[in-house]
Design a protein around this motif. Structure first.
Motif, PDB file in Angstrom:
ATOM      1  N   ALA A 179       0.831  -1.211   0.000  1.00  0.00           N
ATOM      2  CA  ALA A 179       0.000   0.000   0.000  1.00  0.00           C
ATOM      3  C   ALA A 179       0.865   1.260   0.000  1.00  0.00           C
ATOM      4  CB  ALA A 179      -0.935  -0.004   1.211  1.00  0.00           C
ATOM      5  N   ASN A 180       1.965   1.232   0.759  1.00  0.00           N
ATOM      6  CA  ASN A 180       2.855   2.387   0.786  1.00  0.00           C
ATOM      7  C   ASN A 180       3.457   2.642  -0.594  1.00  0.00           C
ATOM      8  OD1 ASN A 180       5.786   3.529   1.113  1.00  0.00           O
ATOM      9  ND2 ASN A 180       4.742   4.123   2.988  1.00  0.00           N
ATOM     10  N   ALA A 181       3.896   1.569  -1.253  1.00  0.00           N
ATOM     11  CA  ALA A 181       4.474   1.715  -2.590  1.00  0.00           C
ATOM     12  C   ALA A 181       3.423   2.209  -3.589  1.00  0.00           C
ATOM     13  CB  ALA A 181       5.058   0.382  -3.053  1.00  0.00           C
ATOM     14  N   VAL A 182       2.209   1.683  -3.479  1.00  0.00           N
ATOM     15  CA  VAL A 182       1.131   2.090  -4.388  1.00  0.00           C
ATOM     16  C   VAL A 182       0.797   3.565  -4.211  1.00  0.00           C
ATOM     17  CG1 VAL A 182      -1.345   1.800  -4.863  1.00  0.00           C
ATOM     18  CG2 VAL A 182       0.138  -0.209  -4.664  1.00  0.00           C
ATOM     19  N   SER A 183       0.825   4.043  -2.959  1.00  0.00           N
ATOM     20  CA  SER A 183       0.500   5.448  -2.703  1.00  0.00           C
ATOM     21  C   SER A 183       1.477   6.389  -3.387  1.00  0.00           C
ATOM     22  CB  SER A 183       0.487   5.713  -1.189  1.00  0.00           C
ATOM     23  OG  SER A 183       1.799   5.641  -0.640  1.00  0.00           O
ATOM     24  N   ARG A 184       2.697   5.936  -3.599  1.00  0.00           N
ATOM     25  CA  ARG A 184       3.704   6.764  -4.278  1.00  0.00           C
ATOM     26  C   ARG A 184       3.493   6.784  -5.789  1.00  0.00           C
ATOM     27  NH1 ARG A 184       6.369  10.455  -1.251  1.00  0.00           N
ATOM     28  NH2 ARG A 184       6.646   9.618   0.845  1.00  0.00           N
ATOM     29  N   LEU A 211      -4.252  -8.601  -0.230  1.00  0.00           N
ATOM     30  CA  LEU A 211      -5.164  -8.651  -1.381  1.00  0.00           C
ATOM     31  C   LEU A 211      -5.928  -7.338  -1.539  1.00  0.00           C
ATOM     32  CD1 LEU A 211      -6.505 -12.326  -1.169  1.00  0.00           C
ATOM     33  CD2 LEU A 211      -4.565 -11.394  -2.451  1.00  0.00           C
ATOM     34  N   THR A 212      -6.235  -6.673  -0.416  1.00  0.00           N
ATOM     35  CA  THR A 212      -6.874  -5.352  -0.505  1.00  0.00           C
ATOM     36  C   THR A 212      -5.930  -4.358  -1.172  1.00  0.00           C
ATOM     37  OG1 THR A 212      -8.190  -5.751   1.480  1.00  0.00           O
ATOM     38  CG2 THR A 212      -7.883  -3.452   0.813  1.00  0.00           C
ATOM     39  N   ALA A 213      -4.652  -4.385  -0.764  1.00  0.00           N
ATOM     40  CA  ALA A 213      -3.665  -3.506  -1.392  1.00  0.00           C
ATOM     41  C   ALA A 213      -3.516  -3.833  -2.873  1.00  0.00           C
ATOM     42  CB  ALA A 213      -2.319  -3.642  -0.679  1.00  0.00           C
ATOM     43  N   ALA A 214      -3.611  -5.128  -3.226  1.00  0.00           N
ATOM     44  CA  ALA A 214      -3.518  -5.521  -4.634  1.00  0.00           C
ATOM     45  C   ALA A 214      -4.696  -4.982  -5.435  1.00  0.00           C
ATOM     46  CB  ALA A 214      -3.449  -7.040  -4.737  1.00  0.00           C
ATOM     47  N   GLN A 215      -5.885  -5.004  -4.846  1.00  0.00           N
ATOM     48  CA  GLN A 215      -7.063  -4.463  -5.530  1.00  0.00           C
ATOM     49  C   GLN A 215      -6.908  -2.959  -5.763  1.00  0.00           C
ATOM     50  OE1 GLN A 215      -9.497  -5.999  -6.896  1.00  0.00           O
ATOM     51  NE2 GLN A 215      -9.332  -8.078  -6.071  1.00  0.00           N
TER      52      GLN A 215
END
Length: 332
Positions: A179-184, A211-215
Protein backbone atom coordinates in the motif's frame (compact mmCIF):
# COMPACT_ATOMS: atom_id res chain seq x y z
CA UNK A 1 27.40 33.56 -15.44
CA UNK A 2 24.64 35.08 -13.32
CA UNK A 3 24.59 37.53 -10.41
CA UNK A 4 22.55 36.70 -7.32
CA UNK A 5 22.30 40.30 -6.00
CA UNK A 6 22.03 42.51 -9.08
CA UNK A 7 20.84 45.51 -7.05
CA UNK A 8 24.45 46.24 -6.09
CA UNK A 9 25.14 47.34 -9.67
CA UNK A 10 23.38 50.59 -8.78
CA UNK A 11 26.52 51.49 -6.84
CA UNK A 12 28.29 51.97 -10.19
CA UNK A 13 26.35 55.23 -10.57
CA UNK A 14 28.67 56.67 -7.91
CA UNK A 15 31.44 56.66 -10.50
CA UNK A 16 29.73 59.49 -12.42
CA UNK A 17 30.04 62.18 -9.70
CA UNK A 18 33.56 60.95 -8.89
CA UNK A 19 34.77 61.33 -12.48
CA UNK A 20 33.12 64.77 -12.77
CA UNK A 21 34.72 65.92 -9.52
CA UNK A 22 38.13 64.65 -10.63
CA UNK A 23 38.20 66.45 -13.99
CA UNK A 24 36.22 69.60 -13.12
CA UNK A 25 37.02 70.48 -9.53
CA UNK A 26 40.02 68.56 -8.26
CA UNK A 27 42.44 70.32 -10.64
CA UNK A 28 41.51 73.64 -9.10
CA UNK A 29 43.27 72.54 -5.90
CA UNK A 30 46.46 71.48 -7.66
CA UNK A 31 49.57 73.78 -7.43
CA UNK A 32 50.15 76.05 -10.46
CA UNK A 33 53.00 78.08 -11.88
CA UNK A 34 52.48 81.43 -13.66
CA UNK A 35 54.51 81.96 -16.84
CA UNK A 36 54.78 84.99 -19.11
CA UNK A 37 54.62 82.95 -22.33
CA UNK A 38 53.75 79.27 -23.06
CA UNK A 39 54.74 79.34 -26.72
CA UNK A 40 57.80 77.17 -26.09
CA UNK A 41 55.60 74.39 -24.61
CA UNK A 42 52.88 74.25 -27.25
CA UNK A 43 54.69 71.85 -29.61
CA UNK A 44 56.80 70.09 -27.01
CA UNK A 45 56.36 66.25 -27.02
CA UNK A 46 54.48 64.76 -24.07
CA UNK A 47 56.36 62.31 -21.90
CA UNK A 48 54.87 58.92 -20.95
CA UNK A 49 54.42 60.21 -17.38
CA UNK A 50 52.22 63.00 -18.67
CA UNK A 51 50.20 60.56 -20.75
CA UNK A 52 49.67 58.30 -17.70
CA UNK A 53 48.86 61.09 -15.27
CA UNK A 54 45.23 59.96 -14.98
CA UNK A 55 46.06 56.24 -14.72
CA UNK A 56 45.65 56.05 -10.90
CA UNK A 57 42.17 57.52 -11.16
CA UNK A 58 41.20 54.99 -13.85
CA UNK A 59 42.63 52.13 -11.76
CA UNK A 60 40.59 53.26 -8.75
CA UNK A 61 37.47 53.16 -10.93
CA UNK A 62 38.35 49.65 -12.08
CA UNK A 63 38.89 48.48 -8.47
CA UNK A 64 35.56 50.00 -7.39
CA UNK A 65 33.79 48.27 -10.31
CA UNK A 66 35.30 44.91 -9.43
CA UNK A 67 34.24 45.29 -5.79
CA UNK A 68 30.68 45.96 -6.95
CA UNK A 69 30.83 42.80 -9.07
CA UNK A 70 31.91 40.82 -6.00
CA UNK A 71 29.06 42.26 -3.92
CA UNK A 72 26.63 41.22 -6.68
CA UNK A 73 27.70 37.58 -6.10
CA UNK A 74 28.67 36.21 -9.51
CA UNK A 75 27.73 32.55 -9.94
CA UNK A 76 28.24 29.93 -12.59
CA UNK A 77 25.29 29.66 -14.90
CA UNK A 78 23.66 26.33 -14.01
CA UNK A 79 19.90 25.99 -14.02
CA UNK A 80 16.96 23.62 -14.22
CA UNK A 81 16.79 21.75 -17.48
CA UNK A 82 14.00 19.79 -19.11
CA UNK A 83 14.38 16.79 -21.35
CA UNK A 84 12.22 13.93 -22.54
CA UNK A 85 13.49 10.40 -21.97
CA UNK A 86 12.21 6.84 -22.16
CA UNK A 87 11.30 5.25 -18.83
CA UNK A 88 8.69 3.85 -16.46
CA UNK A 89 7.70 4.53 -12.86
CA UNK A 90 8.88 1.83 -10.46
CA UNK A 91 8.61 1.41 -6.69
CA UNK A 92 10.76 -1.22 -5.00
CA UNK A 93 9.11 -2.63 -1.86
CA UNK A 94 11.69 -4.54 0.19
CA UNK A 95 11.18 -6.66 3.31
CA UNK A 96 13.64 -5.69 6.08
CA UNK A 97 12.36 -7.94 8.86
CA UNK A 98 14.98 -9.75 10.96
CA UNK A 99 14.37 -13.01 9.05
CA UNK A 100 16.11 -11.37 6.06
CA UNK A 101 19.39 -12.05 7.90
CA UNK A 102 19.11 -15.75 7.00
CA UNK A 103 22.14 -16.89 5.04
CA UNK A 104 20.64 -19.25 2.49
CA UNK A 105 21.54 -16.50 -0.02
CA UNK A 106 25.06 -15.08 0.16
CA UNK A 107 26.10 -13.21 2.20
CA UNK A 108 22.50 -13.11 3.45
CA UNK A 109 19.05 -12.40 2.03
CA UNK A 110 18.99 -8.65 2.63
CA UNK A 111 22.47 -8.00 1.20
CA UNK A 112 21.79 -10.22 -1.81
CA UNK A 113 18.51 -8.36 -2.44
CA UNK A 114 20.25 -4.97 -2.11
CA UNK A 115 23.05 -5.95 -4.51
CA UNK A 116 20.68 -7.18 -7.21
CA UNK A 117 18.35 -4.18 -6.74
CA UNK A 118 21.33 -1.80 -7.05
CA UNK A 119 22.36 -3.47 -10.32
CA UNK A 120 18.77 -3.23 -11.56
CA UNK A 121 18.62 0.51 -10.72
CA UNK A 122 21.97 1.20 -12.39
CA UNK A 123 20.76 -0.52 -15.55
CA UNK A 124 17.71 1.74 -15.87
CA UNK A 125 19.12 5.31 -15.80
CA UNK A 126 15.98 6.92 -17.28
CA UNK A 127 13.41 5.38 -14.95
CA UNK A 128 11.66 7.08 -12.08
CA UNK A 129 12.44 4.69 -9.20
CA UNK A 130 11.62 4.83 -5.49
CA UNK A 131 12.09 2.58 -2.46
CA UNK A 132 9.70 1.41 0.26
CA UNK A 133 10.91 -0.76 3.13
CA UNK A 134 8.70 -2.71 5.52
CA UNK A 135 8.75 -5.12 8.41
CA UNK A 136 5.83 -4.94 10.86
CA UNK A 137 5.38 -1.37 9.58
CA UNK A 138 6.16 0.32 6.27
CA UNK A 139 7.63 3.66 5.25
CA UNK A 140 9.17 5.30 2.21
CA UNK A 141 12.96 5.18 2.23
CA UNK A 142 13.19 7.19 -1.01
CA UNK A 143 10.39 8.73 -3.11
CA UNK A 144 10.46 8.21 -6.86
CA UNK A 145 13.39 9.99 -8.44
CA UNK A 146 15.73 9.92 -11.43
CA UNK A 147 18.61 10.88 -9.11
CA UNK A 148 19.81 7.30 -8.87
CA UNK A 149 23.01 8.21 -7.02
CA UNK A 150 20.94 9.36 -4.04
CA UNK A 151 18.62 6.38 -4.38
CA UNK A 152 21.55 3.94 -4.34
CA UNK A 153 23.00 5.63 -1.24
CA UNK A 154 19.67 5.24 0.55
CA UNK A 155 19.38 1.63 -0.63
CA UNK A 156 22.82 0.76 0.74
CA UNK A 157 21.86 2.27 4.12
CA UNK A 158 18.94 -0.17 4.48
CA UNK A 159 19.50 -2.48 7.45
CA UNK A 160 17.45 -5.16 9.17
CA UNK A 161 18.45 -4.01 12.65
CA UNK A 162 15.87 -1.19 12.58
CA UNK A 163 13.38 -3.84 13.65
CA UNK A 164 15.81 -5.57 16.01
CA UNK A 165 16.51 -2.24 17.75
CA UNK A 166 12.82 -1.50 18.10
CA UNK A 167 12.74 1.45 15.69
CA UNK A 168 9.86 -0.26 13.90
CA UNK A 169 7.89 -3.38 14.75
CA UNK A 170 9.29 -6.65 13.54
CA UNK A 171 7.17 -8.93 11.41
CA UNK A 172 5.95 -8.95 7.82
CA UNK A 173 3.27 -6.43 6.84
CA UNK A 174 2.92 -7.30 3.15
CA UNK A 175 -0.27 -5.27 2.75
CA UNK A 176 1.23 -2.17 4.38
CA UNK A 177 4.41 -2.40 2.30
CA UNK A 178 2.45 -2.76 -0.93
CA UNK A 179 0.00 0.00 0.00
CA UNK A 180 2.85 2.39 0.79
CA UNK A 181 4.47 1.72 -2.59
CA UNK A 182 1.13 2.09 -4.39
CA UNK A 183 0.50 5.45 -2.70
CA UNK A 184 3.70 6.76 -4.28
CA UNK A 185 2.50 5.73 -7.74
CA UNK A 186 -1.13 6.84 -7.58
CA UNK A 187 -0.46 10.29 -9.07
CA UNK A 188 1.96 9.05 -11.73
CA UNK A 189 1.18 9.99 -15.35
CA UNK A 190 3.40 7.26 -16.79
CA UNK A 191 1.84 4.67 -19.06
CA UNK A 192 3.57 1.86 -17.17
CA UNK A 193 3.58 1.78 -13.35
CA UNK A 194 5.19 -1.11 -11.50
CA UNK A 195 5.80 -2.31 -7.94
CA UNK A 196 8.46 -4.96 -7.30
CA UNK A 197 7.62 -6.55 -3.94
CA UNK A 198 10.31 -8.71 -2.33
CA UNK A 199 9.74 -10.70 0.87
CA UNK A 200 10.83 -13.88 2.63
CA UNK A 201 7.74 -14.47 4.76
CA UNK A 202 3.98 -14.33 5.02
CA UNK A 203 1.72 -11.50 6.08
CA UNK A 204 1.35 -11.40 9.88
CA UNK A 205 1.16 -7.66 10.67
CA UNK A 206 -0.50 -4.48 9.45
CA UNK A 207 -3.96 -2.97 9.08
CA UNK A 208 -4.28 -3.58 5.33
CA UNK A 209 -4.48 -7.06 3.87
CA UNK A 210 -2.22 -7.88 0.91
CA UNK A 211 -5.16 -8.65 -1.38
CA UNK A 212 -6.87 -5.35 -0.50
CA UNK A 213 -3.67 -3.51 -1.39
CA UNK A 214 -3.52 -5.52 -4.63
CA UNK A 215 -7.06 -4.46 -5.53
CA UNK A 216 -6.10 -0.81 -4.95
CA UNK A 217 -3.07 -1.29 -7.20
CA UNK A 218 -5.24 -2.82 -9.92
CA UNK A 219 -7.70 0.10 -9.78
CA UNK A 220 -4.79 2.49 -10.36
CA UNK A 221 -3.35 0.50 -13.25
CA UNK A 222 -0.28 -0.63 -11.31
CA UNK A 223 1.30 -4.01 -12.01
CA UNK A 224 2.90 -5.82 -9.07
CA UNK A 225 5.77 -8.27 -9.49
CA UNK A 226 6.20 -10.36 -6.35
CA UNK A 227 9.38 -12.17 -5.35
CA UNK A 228 9.57 -14.82 -2.63
CA UNK A 229 13.20 -15.07 -1.56
CA UNK A 230 14.66 -17.96 0.42
CA UNK A 231 15.38 -21.67 0.06
CA UNK A 232 12.79 -24.36 0.55
CA UNK A 233 12.24 -25.95 4.00
CA UNK A 234 14.91 -24.42 6.33
CA UNK A 235 17.62 -21.75 6.22
CA UNK A 236 20.64 -21.01 8.47
CA UNK A 237 19.94 -18.04 10.73
CA UNK A 238 22.65 -16.31 12.85
CA UNK A 239 22.01 -15.99 16.59
CA UNK A 240 24.19 -14.12 19.10
CA UNK A 241 25.08 -16.41 22.00
CA UNK A 242 27.54 -15.23 24.68
CA UNK A 243 29.32 -12.89 22.31
CA UNK A 244 29.63 -15.46 19.53
CA UNK A 245 27.51 -16.18 16.46
CA UNK A 246 25.81 -19.54 16.21
CA UNK A 247 23.47 -20.76 13.50
CA UNK A 248 20.08 -22.36 13.88
CA UNK A 249 17.92 -23.81 11.15
CA UNK A 250 14.94 -21.50 10.71
CA UNK A 251 11.91 -22.80 8.78
CA UNK A 252 11.14 -20.93 5.56
CA UNK A 253 7.48 -19.85 5.52
CA UNK A 254 6.82 -17.93 2.33
CA UNK A 255 3.15 -17.41 1.56
CA UNK A 256 3.48 -18.24 -2.12
CA UNK A 257 -0.29 -18.33 -2.62
CA UNK A 258 -0.79 -14.75 -1.44
CA UNK A 259 2.16 -13.53 -3.47
CA UNK A 260 0.86 -15.35 -6.52
CA UNK A 261 -2.64 -13.90 -6.00
CA UNK A 262 -1.25 -10.36 -5.72
CA UNK A 263 0.58 -10.68 -9.03
CA UNK A 264 -2.42 -12.32 -10.71
CA UNK A 265 -4.83 -9.57 -9.60
CA UNK A 266 -2.53 -6.83 -10.97
CA UNK A 267 -1.45 -8.66 -14.17
CA UNK A 268 2.08 -9.06 -12.86
CA UNK A 269 4.20 -12.16 -12.23
CA UNK A 270 5.23 -14.17 -9.18
CA UNK A 271 8.81 -15.41 -8.84
CA UNK A 272 10.68 -17.66 -6.42
CA UNK A 273 14.35 -17.06 -5.74
CA UNK A 274 16.18 -19.75 -3.81
CA UNK A 275 19.69 -18.52 -4.65
CA UNK A 276 21.55 -15.43 -5.85
CA UNK A 277 21.56 -16.52 -9.49
CA UNK A 278 17.78 -16.93 -9.60
CA UNK A 279 17.25 -13.58 -7.89
CA UNK A 280 19.46 -11.86 -10.45
CA UNK A 281 17.63 -13.57 -13.31
CA UNK A 282 14.27 -12.40 -11.92
CA UNK A 283 15.35 -8.76 -11.97
CA UNK A 284 16.72 -9.30 -15.47
CA UNK A 285 13.30 -10.58 -16.60
CA UNK A 286 11.53 -7.59 -15.02
CA UNK A 287 14.05 -5.33 -16.77
CA UNK A 288 12.32 -6.18 -20.07
CA UNK A 289 9.28 -4.11 -19.04
CA UNK A 290 7.57 -1.73 -21.45
CA UNK A 291 8.93 1.82 -21.58
CA UNK A 292 7.04 5.08 -21.92
CA UNK A 293 8.01 8.72 -22.45
CA UNK A 294 8.33 11.01 -19.45
CA UNK A 295 9.63 14.51 -18.74
CA UNK A 296 12.64 14.84 -16.45
CA UNK A 297 13.64 18.00 -14.58
CA UNK A 298 17.34 18.02 -13.82
CA UNK A 299 18.97 20.28 -11.27
CA UNK A 300 22.51 21.63 -11.44
CA UNK A 301 24.17 23.35 -8.50
CA UNK A 302 25.26 26.97 -8.45
CA UNK A 303 28.88 27.78 -7.58
CA UNK A 304 30.16 31.14 -6.36
CA UNK A 305 32.55 32.68 -8.90
CA UNK A 306 33.82 35.82 -7.17
CA UNK A 307 37.45 34.68 -6.90
CA UNK A 308 38.67 36.02 -10.30
CA UNK A 309 37.10 39.42 -9.56
CA UNK A 310 38.68 39.53 -6.10
CA UNK A 311 42.14 38.66 -7.46
CA UNK A 312 41.83 41.30 -10.20
CA UNK A 313 40.67 43.94 -7.67
CA UNK A 314 43.66 43.30 -5.40
CA UNK A 315 46.04 43.42 -8.38
CA UNK A 316 44.73 46.74 -9.73
CA UNK A 317 44.64 48.28 -6.22
CA UNK A 318 48.29 47.39 -5.62
CA UNK A 319 49.18 48.67 -9.09
CA UNK A 320 47.44 52.01 -8.40
CA UNK A 321 49.26 52.41 -5.07
CA UNK A 322 52.60 51.55 -6.70
CA UNK A 323 52.20 54.02 -9.58
CA UNK A 324 50.89 56.82 -7.35
CA UNK A 325 53.83 56.53 -4.99
CA UNK A 326 56.64 55.97 -7.52
CA UNK A 327 56.76 57.02 -11.18
CA UNK A 328 53.51 59.05 -11.08
CA UNK A 329 54.14 60.66 -7.73
CA UNK A 330 53.25 64.37 -7.66
CA UNK A 331 55.27 67.02 -5.91
CA UNK A 332 54.27 68.89 -3.94
Amino acid sequence: MEFADKQYFLLLLLLIPYVLWYFLYRKRDEPTLRMGDTYAYENAPKSWRVRLVNAPMLLRCVVFTLIVFILARPQTHNSWGHKQVEGIDIMLAMDVSTSMLAEDLKPNRIEAAKDVAAEFISGRPNDNIGLTIFAGEAFTQCPMTTDHASLLNLLQSVRTDIAARGLIQDGTALGMGLANAVSRLKDSKAKSKVVILLTDGSNNMGDISPLTAAQIAKSLGIRVYTIGVGTNKVAPYPVQVAGTVQYVNMPVEIDTKTLSDISAITDGNFYRATNNRQLKQIYHDIDQLEKTKMNVKKYSRYYEAYQPFAIAAVFFLLLEILLRNTVLRRLP
